[in-house]
Design an enzyme around this catalytic site. Structure first.
Site, PDB file in Angstrom:
ATOM      1  N   ASN A  29       0.713  -1.206   0.045  1.00 45.17           N
ATOM      2  CA  ASN A  29      -0.150  -0.068  -0.131  1.00 45.17           C
ATOM      3  C   ASN A  29       1.086   1.203   0.127  1.00 45.17           C
ATOM      4  OD1 ASN A  29      -1.845   2.015   0.416  1.00 45.17           O
ATOM      5  ND2 ASN A  29      -2.577   1.439   2.423  1.00 45.17           N
ATOM      6  N   TRP A  30       0.868   1.830  -1.082  1.00 44.55           N
ATOM      7  CA  TRP A  30       1.905   2.982  -1.394  1.00 44.55           C
ATOM      8  C   TRP A  30       1.509   4.207  -0.687  1.00 44.55           C
ATOM      9  CZ3 TRP A  30       4.548   1.816  -6.656  1.00 44.55           C
ATOM     10  CH2 TRP A  30       5.495   0.899  -6.572  1.00 44.55           C
ATOM     11  N   LYS A  31       0.236   4.260  -0.439  1.00 42.91           N
ATOM     12  CA  LYS A  31      -0.700   5.500  -0.097  1.00 42.91           C
ATOM     13  C   LYS A  31      -0.304   6.671  -0.913  1.00 42.91           C
ATOM     14  CE  LYS A  31      -0.254   3.442   4.552  1.00 42.91           C
ATOM     15  NZ  LYS A  31       0.046   3.396   6.067  1.00 42.91           N
ATOM     16  N   HIS A 117      -9.552   1.514   4.839  1.00 41.47           N
ATOM     17  CA  HIS A 117      -8.176   1.719   5.386  1.00 41.47           C
ATOM     18  C   HIS A 117      -8.563   2.861   6.594  1.00 41.47           C
ATOM     19  CE1 HIS A 117      -4.110   2.900   6.355  1.00 41.47           C
ATOM     20  NE2 HIS A 117      -3.694   1.760   5.871  1.00 41.47           N
ATOM     21  N   GLU A 119      -6.754   5.130   7.473  1.00 37.63           N
ATOM     22  CA  GLU A 119      -6.354   6.507   7.073  1.00 37.63           C
ATOM     23  C   GLU A 119      -7.505   7.289   6.590  1.00 37.63           C
ATOM     24  OE1 GLU A 119      -2.800   5.875   5.085  1.00 37.63           O
ATOM     25  OE2 GLU A 119      -1.824   5.161   7.270  1.00 37.63           O
ATOM     26  N   GLU A 198      -5.567  -4.517  10.631  1.00 43.21           N
ATOM     27  CA  GLU A 198      -4.438  -3.574  10.975  1.00 43.21           C
ATOM     28  C   GLU A 198      -4.907  -2.886  12.060  1.00 43.21           C
ATOM     29  OE1 GLU A 198      -2.378  -2.581   6.971  1.00 43.21           O
ATOM     30  OE2 GLU A 198      -4.140  -1.349   6.974  1.00 43.21           O
ATOM     31  N   GLY A 204       2.449   2.165  10.855  1.00 47.20           N
ATOM     32  CA  GLY A 204       3.517   3.431  10.649  1.00 47.20           C
ATOM     33  C   GLY A 204       4.288   3.611  11.835  1.00 47.20           C
ATOM     34  N   SER A 239       3.181  -1.893  10.515  1.00 44.31           N
ATOM     35  CA  SER A 239       4.725  -2.232  10.901  1.00 44.31           C
ATOM     36  C   SER A 239       5.144  -3.429  10.189  1.00 44.31           C
ATOM     37  CB  SER A 239       4.925  -1.580  12.232  1.00 44.31           C
ATOM     38  OG  SER A 239       4.385  -0.336  12.287  1.00 44.31           O
ATOM     39  N   GLY A 260       3.123  -1.039   4.279  1.00 45.30           N
ATOM     40  CA  GLY A 260       2.966   0.255   4.139  1.00 45.30           C
ATOM     41  C   GLY A 260       4.618   0.644   3.843  1.00 45.30           C
ATOM     42  N   GLY A 261       5.053   1.391   4.756  1.00 50.98           N
ATOM     43  CA  GLY A 261       6.363   1.879   4.701  1.00 50.98           C
ATOM     44  C   GLY A 261       7.500   0.980   4.155  1.00 50.98           C
TER      45      GLY A 261
HETATM   46  P1  PGA Z   1       2.853   0.435   7.527  1.00 48.72           P
HETATM   47  O1  PGA Z   1       1.376   0.728   6.930  1.00 48.72           O
HETATM   48  O2  PGA Z   1       3.157  -0.843   7.090  1.00 48.72           O
HETATM   49  O3  PGA Z   1       3.476   1.557   7.319  1.00 48.72           O
HETATM   50  O4  PGA Z   1       2.624   0.296   9.124  1.00 48.72           O
HETATM   51  C1  PGA Z   1       0.362  -0.262   6.505  1.00 48.72           C
HETATM   52  C2  PGA Z   1      -0.769   0.146   6.222  1.00 48.72           C
HETATM   53  O5  PGA Z   1      -1.132   1.449   6.319  1.00 48.72           O
HETATM   54  O6  PGA Z   1      -1.548  -0.456   5.232  1.00 48.72           O
END
Ligand code: PGA
Length: 279
Positions: A29-31, A117, A119, A198, A204, A239, A260-261
């Site tokens: 997930n590159w956001k 998600h 966010e 999640e 993050g 994470s 993500g990251g």
């Molecule tokens: P993260 O993000 O791996 O940076 O914690 C995961 C996500 O939001 O899907």
């Protein structure tokens, strides 16, 4: 975290677990990353230069602007594309400024979309009703859904994880009949629904629940889904990185990861894929 064993949810006999092994899913997930088109091209090129995954499904979710570049660079690979969002109001086309529909995504060649998600729930006020409409639109156009759920830190500390998850998952009940169950022969399973657990406090932050806690919640999700007569692979997200992926991948009830990251560096992402290749 609720450490109590999963309570029997009902006297159901539903058992739709695939008889063959589920190929795990590793989804990036590159956001709203990377920052420029050329950085995105570089990242894609770095990812495709790695040996292809054989025993797991790999998927990338770039933002809408980068989908086209990703499609071109991934054309000779078995890496799939997902979108990060879709229009809740309409599934095809019309006067919805700034939106992209399920039909447009499918027409473009995208097979999956991320819905729910944290966010989007947090910054864009997406309610259960909005998420329900998004899932309805996605399914209407045969777009598969990666449905994200998870508790906040406050809820975690108040041991409300199970209740929060139950409420978030409850919007799926009306879709049960539209979600095909895995067949019991050797045909590859193409899920219409993936769940991503999640914990919001793990996204993050570099924090993760313990392995026991992940198992507990995945077990709870799987039990709950079976009371809805739904089977869906359950990914863990929050994470996940090259250091913890091996241990997480070993958990029986973890069918993959939403990353993500760590998916923004080809080397880390590749190591996470490798961890799930060995599952
Ligand atoms: P993260 O993000 O791996 O940076 O914690 C995961 C996500 O939001 O899907």
């Amino acid at each position: 975290m609720d450490n109590q064993p999963v309570a029997p949810l009902s006297s159901h006999n539903f058992s739709a677990k695939p008889t063959t092994k589920v190929k795990p899913w590793v989804v990036a997930n590159w956001k709203m990353n990377p920052g420029t088109q050329s950085d995105c091209q570089q990242l894609l090129n770095d990812i495709v230069s790695k040996p292809p995954a054989k025993h797991c499904n790999v998927m990338l979710a770039p933002n809408f602007l980068y989908l086209s570049t990703a499609k071109q660079i991934l054309v000779q690979t078995n890496i799939q594309l997902a979108a990060q969002n879709l229009c809740s109001e309409h599934d095809s086309n019309g006067a919805f400024t700034g939106e992209i529909s399920a039909n447009q995504l499918v027409d473009f060649g995208v097979n999956f979309v991320i819905v729910g998600h944290s966010e989007r729930r947090q910054y864009y006020g997406e309610t259960n009703e909005v998420l329900r409409q998004k899932i309805q639109n996605a399914f209407a156009k045969n777009l598969s859904v990666i449905f994200c759920i998870g508790e906040t830190h406050e809820q975690y500390l108040a041991t409300q994880t199970h209740q929060v998850i139950e409420k978030q998952l409850s919007i799926l009940t009306e879709f049960a009949s539209q979600i095909p169950l895995p067949s019991h022969d050797k045909t590859p399973f193409n899920p219409k629904l993936l769940i991503a657990y999640e914990p919001v406090w793990a996204i993050g932050t570099g924090l993760t629940p313990s392995l026991d806690e992940i198992e507990n919640v995945h077990n709870y999700i799987s039990e709950l889904l079976s009371t809805f007569e739904i089977y869906a692979p359950i990914l863990y997200g929050g994470s996940v990185n090259e250091k913890n992926a091996k241990e997480i991948a070993k958990l029986l009830l973890v069918d993959g990861a939403l990353v993500g990251g760590a998916s923004l560096k080809a080397d880390s992402f590749y190591q996470i894929i490798n961890a799930f290749e060995q599952k």
